[in-house]
Scaffold this motif. Structure first.
Motif, PDB file in Angstrom:
ATOM      1  N   UNK A 112       0.839  -1.194   0.000  1.00  0.00           N
ATOM      2  CA  UNK A 112       0.000   0.000   0.000  1.00  0.00           C
ATOM      3  C   UNK A 112       0.875   1.245   0.000  1.00  0.00           C
ATOM      4  N   UNK A 113       0.855   1.964  -1.103  1.00  0.00           N
ATOM      5  CA  UNK A 113       1.565   3.242  -1.187  1.00  0.00           C
ATOM      6  C   UNK A 113       0.548   4.366  -1.291  1.00  0.00           C
ATOM      7  N   UNK A 114      -0.631   4.176  -0.709  1.00  0.00           N
ATOM      8  CA  UNK A 114      -1.730   5.142  -0.816  1.00  0.00           C
ATOM      9  C   UNK A 114      -1.834   5.991   0.435  1.00  0.00           C
ATOM     10  N   UNK A 115      -2.146   5.364   1.572  1.00  0.00           N
ATOM     11  CA  UNK A 115      -2.380   6.110   2.806  1.00  0.00           C
ATOM     12  C   UNK A 115      -1.041   6.423   3.468  1.00  0.00           C
ATOM     13  N   UNK A 116      -0.664   7.694   3.493  1.00  0.00           N
ATOM     14  CA  UNK A 116       0.629   8.103   4.027  1.00  0.00           C
ATOM     15  C   UNK A 116       0.547   8.243   5.537  1.00  0.00           C
ATOM     16  N   UNK A 117       1.045   7.231   6.238  1.00  0.00           N
ATOM     17  CA  UNK A 117       1.058   7.259   7.699  1.00  0.00           C
ATOM     18  C   UNK A 117       2.080   6.245   8.177  1.00  0.00           C
ATOM     19  N   UNK A 408      -2.668  -0.799 -13.564  1.00  0.00           N
ATOM     20  CA  UNK A 408      -1.557  -1.670 -13.938  1.00  0.00           C
ATOM     21  C   UNK A 408      -0.678  -1.974 -12.730  1.00  0.00           C
ATOM     22  N   UNK A 409      -0.394  -0.948 -11.931  1.00  0.00           N
ATOM     23  CA  UNK A 409       0.444  -1.137 -10.743  1.00  0.00           C
ATOM     24  C   UNK A 409      -0.201  -2.123  -9.771  1.00  0.00           C
ATOM     25  N   UNK A 410      -1.520  -2.029  -9.618  1.00  0.00           N
ATOM     26  CA  UNK A 410      -2.214  -2.933  -8.702  1.00  0.00           C
ATOM     27  C   UNK A 410      -2.068  -4.380  -9.152  1.00  0.00           C
ATOM     28  N   UNK A 411      -2.103  -4.599 -10.456  1.00  0.00           N
ATOM     29  CA  UNK A 411      -1.919  -5.959 -10.973  1.00  0.00           C
ATOM     30  C   UNK A 411      -0.504  -6.475 -10.736  1.00  0.00           C
ATOM     31  N   UNK A 412       0.417  -5.546 -10.473  1.00  0.00           N
ATOM     32  CA  UNK A 412       1.801  -5.933 -10.181  1.00  0.00           C
ATOM     33  C   UNK A 412       2.126  -5.810  -8.697  1.00  0.00           C
ATOM     34  N   UNK A 413       1.076  -5.744  -7.872  1.00  0.00           N
ATOM     35  CA  UNK A 413       1.275  -5.869  -6.436  1.00  0.00           C
ATOM     36  C   UNK A 413       1.563  -4.611  -5.669  1.00  0.00           C
ATOM     37  N   UNK A 414       1.214  -3.441  -6.217  1.00  0.00           N
ATOM     38  CA  UNK A 414       1.406  -2.208  -5.464  1.00  0.00           C
ATOM     39  C   UNK A 414       0.257  -1.250  -5.762  1.00  0.00           C
ATOM     40  N   UNK A 415      -0.309  -0.662  -4.703  1.00  0.00           N
ATOM     41  CA  UNK A 415      -1.425   0.276  -4.846  1.00  0.00           C
ATOM     42  C   UNK A 415      -0.919   1.696  -4.678  1.00  0.00           C
ATOM     43  N   UNK A 416      -1.118   2.515  -5.711  1.00  0.00           N
ATOM     44  CA  UNK A 416      -0.735   3.927  -5.660  1.00  0.00           C
ATOM     45  C   UNK A 416      -1.982   4.780  -5.865  1.00  0.00           C
TER      46      UNK A 416
END
Length: 462
Positions: A112-117, A408-416
């Motif tokens: 998860x690279x979405x919620x900055x905490x 595309x990023x989510x399909x490669x294992x990272x959520x932005x």
């Protein structure tokens, strides 16, 4: 759904201020978010609903268009207008896939690279809880409801404002369950459906969700609220929202003279100005903390939180404003939840004086340097501003758009987080937001996955 059934659910949707289409959209938004209009539900055609409500067809069309722009409904020729999402087997309300999904821990291996905490609480948090054990055991004759917040924490927060050039007493502080509750209380106190709200574009998406939930008409201005005076004359807004220090997502820091000008303009126009100071404690070493906007104008309402500097799970935030307004907010807060968690507030009272010694900024600077070095090596065509503090990078992709790349990023294992959802003006489709609050090993793995995703994306979009 039959028009008469929808009308029954809408109830007195037209009570309030603002254009009819905004009021109608606000009521339908509430029904959708509460789950009364479930995902996949078919809504009446424009003309049919307009006749049932005794309004012009343009009112319904405009309301539907507003809800569609927010992603709450879909409109397709031949299949009609439907609530976004698929029909659910349960009665759980539909969730925003970005805003709510970013807050949940996943067990599917996606980074998860979405919620900055912070991903872990510092040892000082456990130590603070150990220190308050005698305080808890000594409590007697106290039911534990503090709508204003516990006095010890309010006093500590007031002292910190005073330390940094904004003289404050405890009566000017309301403790909340995080800065998000602070924003929600302020929106309920200051905004009615149809009211205008000025906000930077881009900005913190949680704030946009709060104002939309209240049925506000949002107007985006450049970072720093450039053009504020003209917008006030044209729009007569109910409030304005700004993040002046380590802006989320751009990392910008508003200069001192611009702070003075904005605060004084808001006071002269009698427009409440919400100053989001949540990132203000995240300056890199060697950076002086800028003076808060509240030092320059009586219309400024400051909010803060320990979510980014300590840990989001602590759920401690606050509002700093004039004492009479704090009393008004406390009454509103009491209706919602009577008061916050007392042990957490007692612990926070010990943590607030330690904020400058925790070296949060040094940790973030080290992780920022690590992340940008990896980006320079593996994704050199991505562009982002130079930072002096904060927790996120605002990255402009050289081609394509943030929404499709995020998939595309989510399909490669990272959520932005794609930039389009942060920008009211629609001017950030090529951006993504990437935070660096995680350890270096996680950042390294994140860039590995993003690099793979970018090569796959380019192969399709070039």
């Amino acid at each position: 759904m039959r028009p008469i059934e929808l009308c029954d659910r809408l109830g007195r949707w037209s009570s309030g201020r603002g254009p009819l289409y905004v009021l109608l959209a606000a009521r339908m938004r509430q029904l959708i978010d509460d789950g009364e209009l479930p995902g996949g539900a078919l809504l009446p055609p424009d003309r049919t609903l307009a006749e049932a409500l005794a309004v012009g067809r343009t009112t319904v069309v405009a309301a539907y268009d507003l809800l569609r722009s927010e992603g709450r409904i879909t409109r397709r020729q031949g299949s009609g207008t439907r609530v976004a999402g698929t029909p659910a087997a349960s009665e759980d309300p539909p969730a925003d896939p970005i805003f709510l999904g970013s807050l949940e821990t996943r067990d599917d291996g996606v980074l998860l690279a979405i919620c900055a905490a912070p991903g872990e609480p510092p040892p000082e948090l456990a130590e603070a809880y150990q220190r308050i054990i005698p305080e808890l055991t000594a409590i007697s004759g106290d039911i534990g409801y503090y709508p204003y917040g516990h006095l010890s924490l309010r006093t500590a927060i007031a002292a910190r404002y005073t330390q940094y050039g904004v003289p404050t007493v405890a009566d000017q502080v309301l403790v909340t369950n995080g800065a998000q509750q602070a924003l929600s209380l302020l929106a309920h106190a200051l905004v009615s459906p149809g009211d205008q709200v000025l906000s930077e574009a881009p900005t913190f998406p949680g704030a946009l969700e709060v104002f939309r939930e209240r049925g506000a008409v949002l107007r985006g201005l450049p970072v720093g609220l450039d053009g504020f005076e003209t917008a006030v004359r044209e729009r007569r807004p109910a409030l304005a929202y700004v993040i002046p220090t380590y802006h989320n997502p751009t990392g910008a820091v508003m200069p001192r003279l611009d702070r003075q000008r904005l605060a004084r303009a808001a006071a002269a126009a009698d427009v409440p100005l919400i100053e989001d100071e949540v990132p203000a404690d995240l300056g890199f070493p060697g950076q002086d903390r800028p003076t808060a906007l509240a030092a320059y104008g009586s219309s400024v309402i400051s909010i803060g939180s320990l979510s980014k500097s300590i840990w989001g799970g602590l759920r401690i935030g606050w509002v700093r404003a004039a004492a009479p307004f704090i009393t008004r907010l406390a009454r509103l807060r009491a209706v919602h939840d009577l008061g916050g968690n007392v042990p957490a507030q007692l612990a926070a009272a010990h943590l607030v004086p330690l904020l400058d010694s925790l070296n949060v900024g040094a940790t973030l600077q080290s992780r920022h340097a690590h992340l940008t070095a990896l980006l320079s090596e593996h994704l050199p065509t991505w562009h982002y501003p130079k930072l002096t503090g904060g927790q996120v990078l605002w990255i402009r992709l050289p081609t394509g758009d943030g929404n499709s790349f995020a998939q595309t990023a989510l399909r490669h294992g990272i959520a932005v987080l794609p930039g389009a959802g942060l920008d009211l003006t629609g001017n950030s489709p090529s951006y993504i937001r990437l935070h660096f609050h995680t350890p270096k090993a996680t950042l390294t793995e994140s860039i590995t996955r993003l690099t793979t995703a970018w090569h796959a994306y380019r192969a399709v979009h070039d």
